[in-house]
Motif scaffolding. Sequence first.
Motif, PDB file in Angstrom:
ATOM      1  N   LEU A   1       0.838  -1.204   0.000  1.00 23.50           N
ATOM      2  CA  LEU A   1       0.000   0.000   0.000  1.00 23.50           C
ATOM      3  C   LEU A   1       0.872   1.253   0.000  1.00 23.50           C
ATOM      4  O   LEU A   1       0.623   2.201  -0.751  1.00 23.50           O
ATOM      5  CB  LEU A   1      -0.919   0.006   1.222  1.00 23.50           C
ATOM      6  CG  LEU A   1      -2.138  -0.918   1.186  1.00 23.50           C
ATOM      7  CD1 LEU A   1      -2.758  -1.031   2.579  1.00 23.50           C
ATOM      8  CD2 LEU A   1      -3.182  -0.404   0.197  1.00 23.50           C
ATOM      9  N   GLU A   2       1.895   1.259   0.845  1.00 15.60           N
ATOM     10  CA  GLU A   2       2.775   2.423   0.946  1.00 15.60           C
ATOM     11  C   GLU A   2       3.549   2.656  -0.340  1.00 15.60           C
ATOM     12  O   GLU A   2       3.829   3.796  -0.712  1.00 15.60           O
ATOM     13  CB  GLU A   2       3.742   2.234   2.117  1.00 15.60           C
ATOM     14  CG  GLU A   2       3.060   2.291   3.480  1.00 15.60           C
ATOM     15  CD  GLU A   2       3.989   1.897   4.614  1.00 15.60           C
ATOM     16  OE1 GLU A   2       5.166   1.568   4.323  1.00 15.60           O
ATOM     17  OE2 GLU A   2       3.544   1.911   5.777  1.00 15.60           O
ATOM     18  N   LYS A   3       3.893   1.586  -1.044  1.00 20.39           N
ATOM     19  CA  LYS A   3       4.631   1.708  -2.299  1.00 20.39           C
ATOM     20  C   LYS A   3       3.721   2.090  -3.463  1.00 20.39           C
ATOM     21  O   LYS A   3       4.196   2.375  -4.561  1.00 20.39           O
ATOM     22  CB  LYS A   3       5.353   0.394  -2.609  1.00 20.39           C
ATOM     23  CG  LYS A   3       6.551   0.117  -1.707  1.00 20.39           C
ATOM     24  CD  LYS A   3       7.164  -1.234  -2.024  1.00 20.39           C
ATOM     25  CE  LYS A   3       8.514  -1.408  -1.334  1.00 20.39           C
ATOM     26  NZ  LYS A   3       8.408  -1.464   0.130  1.00 20.39           N
ATOM     27  N   GLY A   4       2.407   2.074  -3.247  1.00 20.76           N
ATOM     28  CA  GLY A   4       1.478   2.487  -4.289  1.00 20.76           C
ATOM     29  C   GLY A   4       1.151   1.414  -5.307  1.00 20.76           C
ATOM     30  O   GLY A   4       0.522   1.701  -6.327  1.00 20.76           O
ATOM     31  N   LEU A   5       1.559   0.168  -5.040  1.00 23.03           N
ATOM     32  CA  LEU A   5       1.277  -0.920  -5.974  1.00 23.03           C
ATOM     33  C   LEU A   5      -0.084  -1.552  -5.715  1.00 23.03           C
ATOM     34  O   LEU A   5      -0.650  -2.212  -6.589  1.00 23.03           O
ATOM     35  CB  LEU A   5       2.365  -1.999  -5.865  1.00 23.03           C
ATOM     36  CG  LEU A   5       3.767  -1.546  -6.271  1.00 23.03           C
ATOM     37  CD1 LEU A   5       4.794  -2.612  -5.917  1.00 23.03           C
ATOM     38  CD2 LEU A   5       3.827  -1.235  -7.762  1.00 23.03           C
ATOM     39  N   VAL A   6      -0.609  -1.342  -4.518  1.00 22.62           N
ATOM     40  CA  VAL A   6      -1.902  -1.897  -4.110  1.00 22.62           C
ATOM     41  C   VAL A   6      -2.738  -0.771  -3.516  1.00 22.62           C
ATOM     42  O   VAL A   6      -2.197   0.162  -2.919  1.00 22.62           O
ATOM     43  CB  VAL A   6      -1.695  -3.030  -3.075  1.00 22.62           C
ATOM     44  CG1 VAL A   6      -2.993  -3.397  -2.380  1.00 22.62           C
ATOM     45  CG2 VAL A   6      -1.106  -4.260  -3.752  1.00 22.62           C
ATOM     46  N   ARG A   7      -4.046  -0.853  -3.689  1.00 12.95           N
ATOM     47  CA  ARG A   7      -4.946   0.142  -3.113  1.00 12.95           C
ATOM     48  C   ARG A   7      -6.138  -0.554  -2.466  1.00 12.95           C
ATOM     49  O   ARG A   7      -6.430  -1.717  -2.763  1.00 12.95           O
ATOM     50  CB  ARG A   7      -5.449   1.108  -4.186  1.00 12.95           C
ATOM     51  CG  ARG A   7      -6.323   0.451  -5.246  1.00 12.95           C
ATOM     52  CD  ARG A   7      -6.636   1.406  -6.382  1.00 12.95           C
ATOM     53  NE  ARG A   7      -7.439   0.761  -7.417  1.00 12.95           N
ATOM     54  CZ  ARG A   7      -8.770   0.815  -7.463  1.00 12.95           C
ATOM     55  NH1 ARG A   7      -9.443   1.487  -6.530  1.00 12.95           N
ATOM     56  NH2 ARG A   7      -9.433   0.203  -8.424  1.00 12.95           N
ATOM     57  N   ILE A   8      -6.808   0.154  -1.575  1.00 11.82           N
ATOM     58  CA  ILE A   8      -8.042  -0.341  -0.964  1.00 11.82           C
ATOM     59  C   ILE A   8      -9.187  -0.006  -1.910  1.00 11.82           C
ATOM     60  O   ILE A   8      -9.391   1.153  -2.275  1.00 11.82           O
ATOM     61  CB  ILE A   8      -8.270   0.300   0.412  1.00 11.82           C
ATOM     62  CG1 ILE A   8      -7.155  -0.118   1.377  1.00 11.82           C
ATOM     63  CG2 ILE A   8      -9.634  -0.094   0.974  1.00 11.82           C
ATOM     64  CD1 ILE A   8      -7.178   0.630   2.699  1.00 11.82           C
ATOM     65  N   THR A   9      -9.930  -1.023  -2.329  1.00 12.88           N
ATOM     66  CA  THR A   9     -10.994  -0.819  -3.311  1.00 12.88           C
ATOM     67  C   THR A   9     -12.383  -0.761  -2.690  1.00 12.88           C
ATOM     68  O   THR A   9     -13.351  -0.437  -3.370  1.00 12.88           O
ATOM     69  CB  THR A   9     -10.980  -1.947  -4.359  1.00 12.88           C
ATOM     70  OG1 THR A   9     -11.244  -3.200  -3.708  1.00 12.88           O
ATOM     71  CG2 THR A   9      -9.624  -2.017  -5.055  1.00 12.88           C
ATOM     72  N   GLY A  10     -12.492  -1.090  -1.410  1.00 12.14           N
ATOM     73  CA  GLY A  10     -13.795  -1.079  -0.754  1.00 12.14           C
ATOM     74  C   GLY A  10     -13.801  -2.029   0.423  1.00 12.14           C
ATOM     75  O   GLY A  10     -12.747  -2.360   0.977  1.00 12.14           O
ATOM     76  N   LYS A  11     -14.999  -2.466   0.810  1.00 13.43           N
ATOM     77  CA  LYS A  11     -15.142  -3.408   1.916  1.00 13.43           C
ATOM     78  C   LYS A  11     -15.976  -4.603   1.475  1.00 13.43           C
ATOM     79  O   LYS A  11     -16.929  -4.466   0.706  1.00 13.43           O
ATOM     80  CB  LYS A  11     -15.797  -2.736   3.125  1.00 13.43           C
ATOM     81  CG  LYS A  11     -14.915  -1.695   3.804  1.00 13.43           C
ATOM     82  CD  LYS A  11     -15.553  -1.187   5.089  1.00 13.43           C
ATOM     83  CE  LYS A  11     -14.625  -0.224   5.814  1.00 13.43           C
ATOM     84  NZ  LYS A  11     -15.215   0.247   7.097  1.00 13.43           N
TER      85      LYS A  11
END
Length: 238
Positions: A141-151
């Motif tokens: 997440l911190e590297k910007g390769l993954v994001r939170i898309t919802g729940k």
Amino acid sequence: MPILDESQEKELKGLLCALLLAADGPLSMAILLDLINGAVDEEEWPTPVHDNHLQDALQALAQDYDGKSGIELVEVGGGWRFRTATRFSHMVRRLWPERKLRLSKAALEALAVIAYKQPCTRHEIETVRGVDCGGVVRSLLEKGLVRITGKSDDVGRPLLYGTTKLFLETFSMKNISALPTLRSLDELDADQAAQLQFQVSETLAERFKNAVPVSKEFDGDGSIIDSKDSADSDRTES
């Protein structure tokens, strides 16, 4: 639709070069059309540009900049961008040794699972990998390769994770469908899933080493990891 003459085509290619070189990421067809035709409305560009004009000009530029000169124009991450030719990546890397983005083996494996199962929960990632992945997911997440898309609708409403445009850029993919076609992870038993994550992480590691955008430099050597990633891996997988 009006046809551009030779001088207009040449000028359009020059404009695209300027815009793409100035951009800090890929520019989509829609963004380029808005930029150019918005300038026409404000009388800063003489001729309206249509989809076919733009596509033809980009394809012509891609042939002009095919990597032979050290620069290539590629369609990646949902848009177009200039980047250095892959064969010179080891030399370009020497320019910015402090700007390397390093991924551990654990991070590559978790990223492979997320890429194929997205959107997915941390529990789903851990089910495939067989270990706690909290630290690794935070690092991605911190590297910007993954994001939170919802729940998720599951009990407790856990967070769902997916890949980002930076993921596509880093691994030189036009879109997520460029991933190798595989059977659903849900159809695999534990041993098959473990073998799959190894194969995919190896593929991503190879792409990671060869992906060298003009504005950024990445290091995909899984044997070299930064201190934070190393600490996360040691803490969560010991």
